[in-house]
Design a protein around this motif. Structure first.
Motif, PDB file in Angstrom:
ATOM      1  N   ASP A 245       4.941   0.403  -6.932  1.00 48.05           N
ATOM      2  CA  ASP A 245       4.158  -0.289  -7.963  1.00 48.05           C
ATOM      3  C   ASP A 245       2.891  -0.894  -7.358  1.00 48.05           C
ATOM      4  O   ASP A 245       2.919  -1.446  -6.250  1.00 48.05           O
ATOM      5  CB  ASP A 245       4.985  -1.405  -8.612  1.00 48.05           C
ATOM      6  N   GLY A 246       1.796  -0.806  -8.093  1.00 51.20           N
ATOM      7  CA  GLY A 246       0.538  -1.421  -7.676  1.00 51.20           C
ATOM      8  C   GLY A 246      -0.273  -0.597  -6.701  1.00 51.20           C
ATOM      9  O   GLY A 246      -1.411  -0.934  -6.401  1.00 51.20           O
ATOM     10  N   PHE A 247       0.287   0.500  -6.190  1.00 50.58           N
ATOM     11  CA  PHE A 247      -0.435   1.347  -5.254  1.00 50.58           C
ATOM     12  C   PHE A 247      -1.143   2.467  -6.003  1.00 50.58           C
ATOM     13  O   PHE A 247      -0.665   2.952  -7.019  1.00 50.58           O
ATOM     14  CB  PHE A 247       0.531   1.960  -4.227  1.00 50.58           C
ATOM     15  N   ASP A 248      -2.297   2.880  -5.459  1.00 52.08           N
ATOM     16  CA  ASP A 248      -2.986   4.042  -5.994  1.00 52.08           C
ATOM     17  C   ASP A 248      -3.112   5.082  -4.888  1.00 52.08           C
ATOM     18  O   ASP A 248      -2.273   5.117  -3.988  1.00 52.08           O
ATOM     19  CB  ASP A 248      -4.339   3.671  -6.614  1.00 52.08           C
ATOM     20  N   HIS A 249      -4.162   5.887  -4.921  1.00 51.04           N
ATOM     21  CA  HIS A 249      -4.250   6.965  -3.938  1.00 51.04           C
ATOM     22  C   HIS A 249      -4.586   6.447  -2.536  1.00 51.04           C
ATOM     23  O   HIS A 249      -4.174   7.057  -1.541  1.00 51.04           O
ATOM     24  CB  HIS A 249      -5.295   7.991  -4.381  1.00 51.04           C
ATOM     25  N   VAL A 250      -5.302   5.331  -2.467  1.00 52.76           N
ATOM     26  CA  VAL A 250      -5.727   4.791  -1.161  1.00 52.76           C
ATOM     27  C   VAL A 250      -5.050   3.457  -0.866  1.00 52.76           C
ATOM     28  O   VAL A 250      -4.578   3.223   0.250  1.00 52.76           O
ATOM     29  CB  VAL A 250      -7.260   4.641  -1.117  1.00 52.76           C
ATOM     30  N   CYS A 251      -5.013   2.587  -1.852  1.00 52.49           N
ATOM     31  CA  CYS A 251      -4.421   1.253  -1.671  1.00 52.49           C
ATOM     32  C   CYS A 251      -2.920   1.311  -1.952  1.00 52.49           C
ATOM     33  O   CYS A 251      -2.480   1.889  -2.938  1.00 52.49           O
ATOM     34  CB  CYS A 251      -5.090   0.267  -2.618  1.00 52.49           C
ATOM     35  N   CYS A 252      -2.117   0.746  -1.131  1.00 52.98           N
ATOM     36  CA  CYS A 252      -2.403  -0.027   0.071  1.00 52.98           C
ATOM     37  C   CYS A 252      -1.489   0.492   1.177  1.00 52.98           C
ATOM     38  O   CYS A 252      -0.680  -0.218   1.774  1.00 52.98           O
ATOM     39  CB  CYS A 252      -2.143  -1.500  -0.181  1.00 52.98           C
ATOM     40  N   TRP A 253      -1.612   1.800   1.416  1.00 48.00           N
ATOM     41  CA  TRP A 253      -0.675   2.496   2.287  1.00 48.00           C
ATOM     42  C   TRP A 253      -0.701   1.988   3.725  1.00 48.00           C
ATOM     43  O   TRP A 253       0.343   1.927   4.391  1.00 48.00           O
ATOM     44  CB  TRP A 253      -0.952   3.998   2.230  1.00 48.00           C
ATOM     45  N   ALA A 254      -1.857   1.636   4.224  1.00 49.28           N
ATOM     46  CA  ALA A 254      -1.935   1.149   5.603  1.00 49.28           C
ATOM     47  C   ALA A 254      -1.160  -0.160   5.771  1.00 49.28           C
ATOM     48  O   ALA A 254      -0.550  -0.399   6.829  1.00 49.28           O
ATOM     49  CB  ALA A 254      -3.394   0.964   6.011  1.00 49.28           C
ATOM     50  N   ASP A 255      -1.171  -1.001   4.748  1.00 50.27           N
ATOM     51  CA  ASP A 255      -0.439  -2.270   4.824  1.00 50.27           C
ATOM     52  C   ASP A 255       1.072  -2.029   4.846  1.00 50.27           C
ATOM     53  O   ASP A 255       1.814  -2.755   5.521  1.00 50.27           O
ATOM     54  CB  ASP A 255      -0.791  -3.150   3.630  1.00 50.27           C
TER      55      ASP A 255
END
Length: 273
Positions: A245-255
């Motif tokens: 939830d709350g993630f898109d294609h870029v945010c927030c995979w690194a976190d």
């Protein structure tokens, strides 16, 4: 001197996407080598753990996304190298031996022999591309004496991870992040021309059950809708689908990545079926 010239180019705004990517890799302590595939050359980045080891029993192989095949969705890009080095940030968080296996014609190799813009547009996931990447990786694995391979792909790199997995008997885990796992559905979603010259993961035979799969999707991803990733996962024998939830294609995979490495990848390797 070469480093100073690169820095000056960046400061002047004249650095190419490949030069900016290379600079980001160096700043993160990664080193690069070139490996000859068949028929392409491939740039491979290594983290310090991989670069300083002669024998690597388990390696994490990262695969990058499509980058920028098109400029403003109208003109074919001269250099498809990603403008956002997200894959490098994921890799930098990984303390295990890890390499980034470059796609043909990316990371400064777009003018080398056999490269054509089709290899980052219509043929981006073609058999020719996949087989050359497999050849390059096989060469590296032989030198490293690797017994277990974890394939980790972001976006289009996830597409390639699923296509590469059957080439290696020692593939243990496939992890995809916001991956285009049904190129036909993705093309229809965006009203793009179909990638008819490319392989489509959802049309391939399911991966062997011995390979564990983890497929992460951003619920808010408008580039690769989560439904595409879910439908692929349902067809696999040993797959975990993780919508975030709350993630898109870029945010927030690194976190999230350090937690993914610890909770899913390391745990899977510790507890083989």
């Amino acid at each position: 001197m070469a480093g100073l010239i690169l820095l000056l180019l960046q400061l002047s705004g004249c650095a190419t996407p490949s030069e900016r990517f290379e600079s980001s890799a160096k700043n993160l302590g990664l080193t690069s080598i070139e490996i000859i595939g068949e028929p392409f050359r491939h740039r491979v980045y290594l983290n310090q753990t991989a670069a300083q080891s002669d024998t690597i029993p388990v390696v994490h192989v990262y695969l990058d996304g499509d980058g920028t095949p098109w400029e403003m969705n109208r003109w074919i890009a001269e250099d498809p190298t990603p403008r956002n080095p997200l894959i490098l940030r994921l890799m930098a968080a990984d303390k295990e031996p890890a390499i980034l296996l470059g796609r043909p014609c990316y990371y400064g190799l777009h003018t080398t022999a056999n490269c054509h813009y089709a290899h980052w547009t219509s043929h981006r996931y073609s058999a020719e591309v996949v087989e050359s990447m497999a050849t390059a990786l096989q060469k590296w694995l032989r030198n490293a004496k690797t017994t277990s391979v974890v394939l980790i792909g972001y976006s289009g790199g996830g597409t390639l991870a699923t296509l590469l997995a059957p080439y290696f008997e020692n593939t243990s885990i496939v992890v995809t992040v916001a991956a285009n796992l049904n190129t036909s559905a993705w093309s229809r979603h965006h009203a793009y021309l179909p990638l008819d010259a490319s392989l489509n993961p959802i049309d391939a035979q399911p991966l062997p059950a011995k390979i564990k799969q983890i497929h992460l999707a951003g619920v808010n991803d408008s580039n690769v809708p989560a439904s595409i990733i879910e439908s692929f996962s349902r067809r696999q024998a040993n797959a975990v689908y993780l919508p975030i939830d709350g993630f898109d294609h870029v945010c927030c995979w690194a976190d999230l990545w350090p937690d993914i490495l610890k909770r899913y990848i390391a745990l899977s390797l510790e507890r083989p079926d």
